[in-house]
Scaffold this motif. Structure first.
Motif, short mmCIF file in Angstrom:
data_model
loop_
_atom_site.label_atom_id
_atom_site.label_comp_id
_atom_site.label_asym_id
_atom_site.label_seq_id
_atom_site.Cartn_x
_atom_site.Cartn_y
_atom_site.Cartn_z
N TYR A 156 -14.14 8.77 4.54
CA TYR A 156 -12.65 8.73 4.64
C TYR A 156 -12.34 7.35 4.19
O TYR A 156 -13.09 6.61 4.42
CB TYR A 156 -12.23 9.20 5.93
N GLN A 157 -11.13 7.34 4.28
CA GLN A 157 -10.43 5.89 3.79
C GLN A 157 -9.16 5.89 4.86
O GLN A 157 -8.54 6.83 5.02
CB GLN A 157 -10.10 5.65 2.38
N SER A 184 0.54 1.27 2.04
CA SER A 184 -0.23 0.69 0.88
C SER A 184 -1.02 1.94 0.17
O SER A 184 -1.44 2.63 0.88
CB SER A 184 -1.01 -0.54 1.25
N ALA A 185 -1.10 1.68 -1.09
CA ALA A 185 -1.78 2.80 -1.79
C ALA A 185 -3.17 2.35 -2.08
O ALA A 185 -4.09 3.00 -2.40
CB ALA A 185 -1.22 3.00 -3.33
N THR A 186 -3.52 1.07 -1.59
CA THR A 186 -4.83 0.31 -1.45
C THR A 186 -5.61 0.49 -0.16
O THR A 186 -5.04 0.50 0.85
CB THR A 186 -4.82 -1.00 -1.94
N PRO A 187 -6.75 1.35 -0.38
CA PRO A 187 -7.47 1.51 0.96
C PRO A 187 -7.46 0.38 1.78
O PRO A 187 -7.78 -0.89 1.23
CB PRO A 187 -8.85 2.02 0.56
N TRP A 188 -7.41 0.21 3.17
CA TRP A 188 -7.53 -0.96 3.96
C TRP A 188 -9.09 -0.95 4.33
O TRP A 188 -9.46 0.15 5.27
CB TRP A 188 -6.54 -0.47 5.35
N THR A 189 -9.76 -1.85 3.93
CA THR A 189 -11.09 -2.03 4.33
C THR A 189 -11.11 -3.11 5.56
O THR A 189 -10.50 -2.91 6.72
CB THR A 189 -12.10 -2.25 3.13
N SER A 190 -11.75 -4.30 5.22
CA SER A 190 -11.89 -5.06 6.20
C SER A 190 -10.86 -6.33 6.00
O SER A 190 -10.95 -7.33 6.59
CB SER A 190 -13.51 -5.79 6.29
N GLN A 191 -10.10 -6.33 5.11
CA GLN A 191 -9.24 -7.37 4.69
C GLN A 191 -8.15 -7.66 5.75
O GLN A 191 -7.78 -6.25 6.30
CB GLN A 191 -8.63 -7.14 3.23
N ALA A 192 -7.72 -8.58 6.10
CA ALA A 192 -6.55 -8.87 7.23
C ALA A 192 -5.20 -8.30 6.57
O ALA A 192 -5.08 -8.95 5.18
CB ALA A 192 -6.50 -10.33 7.67
N VAL A 193 -4.37 -7.96 7.40
CA VAL A 193 -2.96 -7.73 6.75
C VAL A 193 -2.14 -8.70 7.94
O VAL A 193 -2.25 -8.68 8.91
CB VAL A 193 -2.78 -6.15 7.38
N SER A 194 -1.19 -9.43 7.02
CA SER A 194 -0.58 -10.27 7.86
C SER A 194 0.84 -9.46 8.19
O SER A 194 1.40 -9.04 7.21
CB SER A 194 -0.14 -11.53 7.00
N LEU A 195 1.26 -9.77 9.45
CA LEU A 195 2.44 -8.98 9.73
C LEU A 195 3.44 -10.35 10.43
O LEU A 195 3.21 -11.19 11.08
CB LEU A 195 2.36 -8.22 10.89
N SER A 196 4.84 -10.44 9.85
CA SER A 196 5.74 -11.41 10.43
C SER A 196 6.54 -10.85 11.17
O SER A 196 7.27 -9.78 11.07
CB SER A 196 6.18 -12.08 9.17
N THR A 238 13.28 -9.99 15.95
CA THR A 238 12.39 -9.10 15.70
C THR A 238 11.32 -9.18 16.70
O THR A 238 10.78 -10.12 16.33
CB THR A 238 12.00 -8.73 14.36
N SER A 239 11.28 -8.18 17.61
CA SER A 239 10.24 -8.46 18.27
C SER A 239 9.18 -7.16 18.34
O SER A 239 8.21 -7.13 18.97
CB SER A 239 10.47 -8.76 19.79
N HIS A 240 9.63 -6.01 17.95
CA HIS A 240 8.79 -4.72 17.73
C HIS A 240 8.56 -4.35 16.43
O HIS A 240 9.61 -4.56 15.29
CB HIS A 240 9.74 -3.81 18.43
N MET A 241 7.47 -3.98 16.17
CA MET A 241 7.10 -3.33 14.82
C MET A 241 6.01 -2.04 15.08
O MET A 241 5.04 -2.20 15.89
CB MET A 241 6.19 -4.36 13.98
N ALA A 242 6.29 -1.15 14.26
CA ALA A 242 5.48 0.08 14.01
C ALA A 242 4.46 -0.19 12.86
O ALA A 242 5.31 -0.40 11.78
CB ALA A 242 6.08 1.46 14.23
N PHE A 243 3.38 -0.22 12.89
CA PHE A 243 2.50 -0.45 11.73
C PHE A 243 1.80 1.01 11.54
O PHE A 243 0.97 1.22 12.46
CB PHE A 243 1.29 -1.55 12.25
N PRO A 244 2.21 1.53 10.56
CA PRO A 244 1.59 2.96 10.12
C PRO A 244 0.22 2.72 9.48
O PRO A 244 -0.10 1.73 8.77
CB PRO A 244 2.60 3.24 8.95
N VAL A 245 -0.69 3.68 10.08
CA VAL A 245 -2.00 3.93 9.39
C VAL A 245 -2.29 5.27 9.03
O VAL A 245 -1.94 6.26 9.81
CB VAL A 245 -3.25 3.58 10.57
N HIS A 246 -2.64 5.50 7.72
CA HIS A 246 -2.85 6.82 7.33
C HIS A 246 -4.33 6.95 7.02
O HIS A 246 -4.85 5.94 6.45
CB HIS A 246 -2.09 6.95 5.98
N ALA A 247 -4.75 8.33 6.95
CA ALA A 247 -6.36 8.40 6.73
C ALA A 247 -6.33 9.55 5.59
O ALA A 247 -5.39 10.59 5.88
CB ALA A 247 -6.98 8.86 7.78
N LYS A 248 -7.30 9.22 4.87
CA LYS A 248 -7.73 10.24 3.95
C LYS A 248 -9.18 10.75 3.86
O LYS A 248 -9.98 9.77 3.62
CB LYS A 248 -7.17 10.07 2.37
#
Length: 148
Positions: free
Chosen positions: A92-93, A99-111, A116-126
């Motif tokens: 699975y990925q 993103s349409a690119t699989p999230w492997t071990s690369q860091a994702v930067s969030l600002s 703004t103090s709240h964020m929902a970070f979506p994660v999708h699995a296939k």
């Protein structure tokens, strides 16, 4: 006689992440499928009834989010597995933040911009179902790290 004393506090940057009752950041349930099924099944991370990882951070802060390859990766690909059955695997990925690119071990930067103090970070699995699978409960645990 009157004397004074000083009261002070240092407020530092920080973040909080909503967790479920068991202390984890949510679940991705790909459902129940036939052991002979082929194709792709998909689902989103749900955390406390909300979609994605729920993050609260100091406004103006930039954070980094990384995920490991889970408990039983093969060739850098995450694998769902039946506990105690090394041969029962389903690749699975994960996909992060739309993103349409699989999230492997690369860091994702969030600002978190000012105000703004709240964020929902979506994660999708296939998961790709190979057919002729051993019946059982397949699972994996992915550890996500938030740093700032």
């Amino acid at each position: 006689m009157t004397k004074a004393f000083q009261v002070s506090a240092d407020i530092v940057n920080g973040c909080l992440v909503a967790t479920g009752g068991s202390g984890h950041w949510g679940d991705i349930a790909l459902g129940s499928v036939s052991s002979s099924a082929t194709g792709t099944v998909e689902a989103d991370l749900l955390s406390g009834g909300a979609n994605g990882i729920q993050i609260d951070c100091t406004p103006g802060l930039t954070v980094s989010l990384t995920a490991d390859n889970g408990n039983q990766p093969s060739g850098g690909v995450r694998q769902l597995a039946i506990a105690g059955n090394a041969g029962a695997r389903v690749p699975y990925q994960l996909y992060a933040n739309g993103s349409a690119t699989p999230w492997t071990s690369q860091a994702v930067s969030l600002s978190f911009p000012a105000g703004t103090s709240h964020m929902a970070f979506p994660v999708h699995a296939k998961a790709t179902l190979p057919g002729s699978m051993v019946a059982g409960a397949y699972s994996d645990t992915v550890r996500v790290t938030l740093s700032w």
